[in-house]
Motif scaffolding. Structure first.
Motif, short mmCIF file in Angstrom:
data_model
loop_
_atom_site.label_atom_id
_atom_site.label_comp_id
_atom_site.label_asym_id
_atom_site.label_seq_id
_atom_site.Cartn_x
_atom_site.Cartn_y
_atom_site.Cartn_z
N PRO A 139 51.23 5.93 78.75
CA PRO A 139 51.47 4.50 78.50
C PRO A 139 50.88 3.59 79.57
N ASP A 140 50.68 4.13 80.77
CA ASP A 140 50.15 3.31 81.86
C ASP A 140 49.17 4.15 82.70
N MET A 141 48.14 3.48 83.19
CA MET A 141 47.17 4.12 84.08
C MET A 141 46.57 3.05 84.96
N CYS A 142 46.09 3.45 86.13
CA CYS A 142 45.52 2.45 87.02
C CYS A 142 44.58 3.09 88.03
N LEU A 143 43.68 2.27 88.57
CA LEU A 143 42.84 2.60 89.70
C LEU A 143 43.49 1.93 90.91
N ARG A 144 43.86 2.74 91.91
CA ARG A 144 44.60 2.21 93.05
C ARG A 144 43.81 2.46 94.34
N ILE A 145 43.60 1.40 95.12
CA ILE A 145 42.84 1.47 96.37
C ILE A 145 43.75 1.04 97.52
N TYR A 146 43.67 1.79 98.62
CA TYR A 146 44.48 1.47 99.79
C TYR A 146 43.57 1.12 100.98
N CYS A 147 43.98 0.13 101.73
CA CYS A 147 43.29 -0.23 102.96
C CYS A 147 44.30 -0.84 103.92
N ARG A 148 43.88 -1.10 105.13
CA ARG A 148 44.72 -1.76 106.13
C ARG A 148 44.06 -3.08 106.52
N TYR A 149 44.91 -4.08 106.83
CA TYR A 149 44.34 -5.36 107.25
C TYR A 149 45.23 -5.99 108.32
N ASN A 150 44.64 -6.86 109.09
CA ASN A 150 45.36 -7.55 110.16
C ASN A 150 46.22 -8.66 109.56
N TYR A 151 47.50 -8.35 109.39
CA TYR A 151 48.42 -9.32 108.78
C TYR A 151 48.61 -10.51 109.71
N SER A 152 48.67 -10.23 111.01
CA SER A 152 48.77 -11.29 112.00
C SER A 152 48.08 -10.80 113.27
N LYS A 153 48.14 -11.56 114.32
CA LYS A 153 47.44 -11.20 115.54
C LYS A 153 47.86 -9.85 116.09
N ASP A 154 49.14 -9.52 115.95
CA ASP A 154 49.65 -8.28 116.53
C ASP A 154 50.21 -7.34 115.47
N SER A 155 49.85 -7.54 114.23
CA SER A 155 50.44 -6.71 113.16
C SER A 155 49.38 -6.25 112.18
N ILE A 156 49.38 -4.95 111.91
CA ILE A 156 48.49 -4.36 110.90
C ILE A 156 49.34 -3.87 109.74
N SER A 157 48.97 -4.25 108.53
CA SER A 157 49.75 -3.88 107.34
C SER A 157 48.90 -3.09 106.36
N ASN A 158 49.59 -2.29 105.57
CA ASN A 158 48.92 -1.58 104.48
C ASN A 158 48.74 -2.52 103.30
N TYR A 159 47.63 -2.36 102.61
CA TYR A 159 47.32 -3.25 101.48
C TYR A 159 46.91 -2.39 100.28
N GLY A 160 47.56 -2.63 99.15
CA GLY A 160 47.25 -1.89 97.94
C GLY A 160 46.56 -2.76 96.90
N ILE A 161 45.50 -2.25 96.32
CA ILE A 161 44.74 -2.97 95.29
C ILE A 161 44.87 -2.18 93.99
N ILE A 162 45.27 -2.84 92.92
CA ILE A 162 45.51 -2.15 91.65
C ILE A 162 44.68 -2.79 90.54
N PHE A 163 43.97 -1.94 89.82
CA PHE A 163 43.29 -2.34 88.58
C PHE A 163 43.90 -1.50 87.47
N ALA A 164 44.58 -2.13 86.53
CA ALA A 164 45.34 -1.40 85.51
C ALA A 164 44.55 -1.23 84.22
N GLY A 165 44.79 -0.13 83.56
CA GLY A 165 44.30 0.05 82.20
C GLY A 165 45.33 -0.54 81.25
N THR A 166 44.99 -1.60 80.55
CA THR A 166 45.94 -2.31 79.70
C THR A 166 45.33 -2.59 78.33
N GLU A 167 46.12 -3.22 77.46
CA GLU A 167 45.65 -3.56 76.12
C GLU A 167 44.54 -4.60 76.15
#
Length: 494
Positions: A256-284
């Motif tokens: 019923p659901d499928m997706c292409l998921r990409i993970y990366c890290r980015y500088n959320y602030s000067k002293d903070s690095i966060s994980n970032y998820g990118i999703i491209f879904a297979g939909t109708e």
């Protein structure tokens, strides 16, 4: 006109009478004035049926199926494979490139990338621990938007697969043993196939990236216009993928659901690095198709079984019904058909492990419009197309038969069509051999929801891709009682 309206008004009363007796024949005395007596009579007519090969069925983007199983009734294999594109929202954005931590060739890069295929509850004949092997292959070009795809569409034969592009194999079981029981049994957990795309990837221009996710991200930073909508993304970045079954058996499930998921890290602030998820879904909103492979030789042997008829899905067998229109109107040319009821009794095949379930919902469709009905996204109108269910309103199978309670409008329209056709063309019957034939087709009802009224509504009828099967009383060598079409006639005495 008044008599016609009166006839329509008392049709419901007539439906309760099926035996030809004194009370039935004189019902007009109690419902109309003496000067306007309505004579009601009834008759049963034998109906002939046979099994026909479905060959292929129209695909929709509402759902896909994946897997390969052996039909316990025939020993034949049924295989489903899928193709999907991925959707991009028009509001899609990524963080500024200079904030991305990972780099590849002096540009932003992905830490990892994967495809996820979520699996619905499997069919009764699925082995949840069976090992299956699939192969994900990148499409060389997008599927054509205006083309109607059927279940026998072969992307390899069409030259649609890229031979030197993304290709990744994956072994899986429905019940993933690498996931803890606690996680699998948690509320909201969905079984899914996880296909990692972390190997080096070379695009069509010969540029190599450390993984597929980095390729997608760098396309965004070079050409953000490629991500303004799904069309641009599909035609410039990712045409889609084909998921084929290459080994194993025992799993057959809806995806019923499928997706292409990409993970990366980015500088959320000067002293903070966060994980970032990118999703491209297979939909109708994008194209999705399912390729069905059946053993046609075994299905043909069931077509040749004249002691019954079959309905099997997916893309298997339908039951064709020839209605005795000429007999029905012979001697009743001036009568009105008030009701026409027909039932198709199932033949119980006994109980055994992993027995196939019977199709719950079927439609009766004129054979001449079998393909155009689904291509035009029509719904049963209770005039020439009809729907019935094996289950009652409580979801219980109480009768073990498919009943169409009143197809009188179909019977009358067939007679009218023949009469008008012969008026204009004496050779009309030769060019319209299916004029009095209908087909029983297993369907899946798609239910939508209304956010304003918080209610569910039927949104579409599509071919059934579930694995299901049933035998029906019928066939040219039927050993059971014949199938009967029960007609109730109404006639005003002049």
């Amino acid at each position: 006109m008044m008599k016609r309206n009166l006839l329509t008004g008392i049709v419901f009363a007539a439906m309760t009478f099926s035996a030809c007796n004194d009370e039935t024949l004189d019902i007009g005395n109690s419902l109309t004035q003496t000067s306007d007596k309505l004579t009601i009579s009834n008759a049963d007519y034998k109906v002939s049926t046979k099994t026909i090969l479905a060959d292929s069925i129209l695909l929709r983007s509402s759902y896909c199926y994946l897997g390969r199983v052996k039909d316990p009734e025939t020993g034949a294999y049924v295989k489903s494979e899928l193709m999907t594109q991925f959707n991009v929202l028009e509001s899609f954005t990524l963080p500024s490139e200079n904030k991305i931590v990972s780099k590849y060739n002096d540009m932003a890069g992905a830490d990892s990338c994967r495809l996820e295929f979520y699996m619905e509850d499997p069919t009764a004949i699925t082995d949840t621990l069976a090992a299956m092997k699939i192969r994900v292959t990148e499409l060389d070009r997008p599927m054509e938007e205006n083309r109607k795809y059927y279940s026998n569409f072969d992307p390899m034969a069409e030259g649609l697969l890229r031979t030197d592009g993304l290709q990744q194999d994956k072994m899986f079981t429905y019940k993933d043993q690498t996931v803890s029981d606690t996680t699998r049994n948690a509320s909201g957990y969905y079984h899914f196939i996880n296909v990692l795309l972390n190997k080096p990837y070379t695009d069509k221009q010969g540029v190599t990236y450390n993984n597929y996710g980095t390729y997608v991200m760098q396309q965004y930073y070079r050409h953000p216009e490629y991500f303004k909508n799904s069309y641009a993304f599909i035609h410039n970045v990712c045409p889609g993928v084909f998921v084929s079954v290459t080994d194993g058996e025992g799993v057959y499930t809806e995806i019923p659901d499928m997706c292409l998921r990409i993970y990366c890290r980015y500088n959320y602030s000067k002293d903070s690095i966060s994980n970032y998820g990118i999703i491209f879904a297979g939909t109708e909103e994008v194209l999705q198709t399912t390729k069905i492979t059946n053993d046609k030789s075994i299905l043909q042997s069931l077509v040749e079984d004249n002691t019954c008829t079959y309905i099997k899905s997916p893309a298997g067998l339908f039951t064709e019904v020839t209605l005795p229109i000429d007999e029905i109107f012979n001697g009743h040319e001036n009568d009105s058909i008030m009701t026409a009821k027909i039932s198709f009794q199932r033949i119980n095949t006994g109980f055994y492990d992993n027995a196939l379930q019977a199709p719950e919902d079927i439609m009766m469709i004129p054979k001449d419009s079998l393909y155009t009905f689904f291509e035009n996204k029509k719904a049963p109108d209770n005039k020439t197309t009809f729907y019935t269910s094996l289950l009652n309103s409580s979801g219980v199978n109480t009768s073990n038969q498919y009943t169409f309670s009143n197809i009188s409008s179909l019977v009358s329209s067939m007679a009218t069509r023949k009469r008008m056709g012969l008026k204009s063309d004496s050779n009309w019957l030769a060019t319209h051999p299916n004029w009095n034939k209908v087909v029983l087709v297993p369907v899946q009802i798609l239910v939508g929801s209304s956010t304003s009224t918080l209610t569910s509504t039927t949104s579409n009828f599509e071919h059934d891709f579930e694995i299901s099967s049933t035998k029906l009383v019928g066939g040219s060598e039927n050993p059971h009682d014949p199938i009967k079409l029960s007609i109730v006639y109404g006639k005003f005495n002049q």
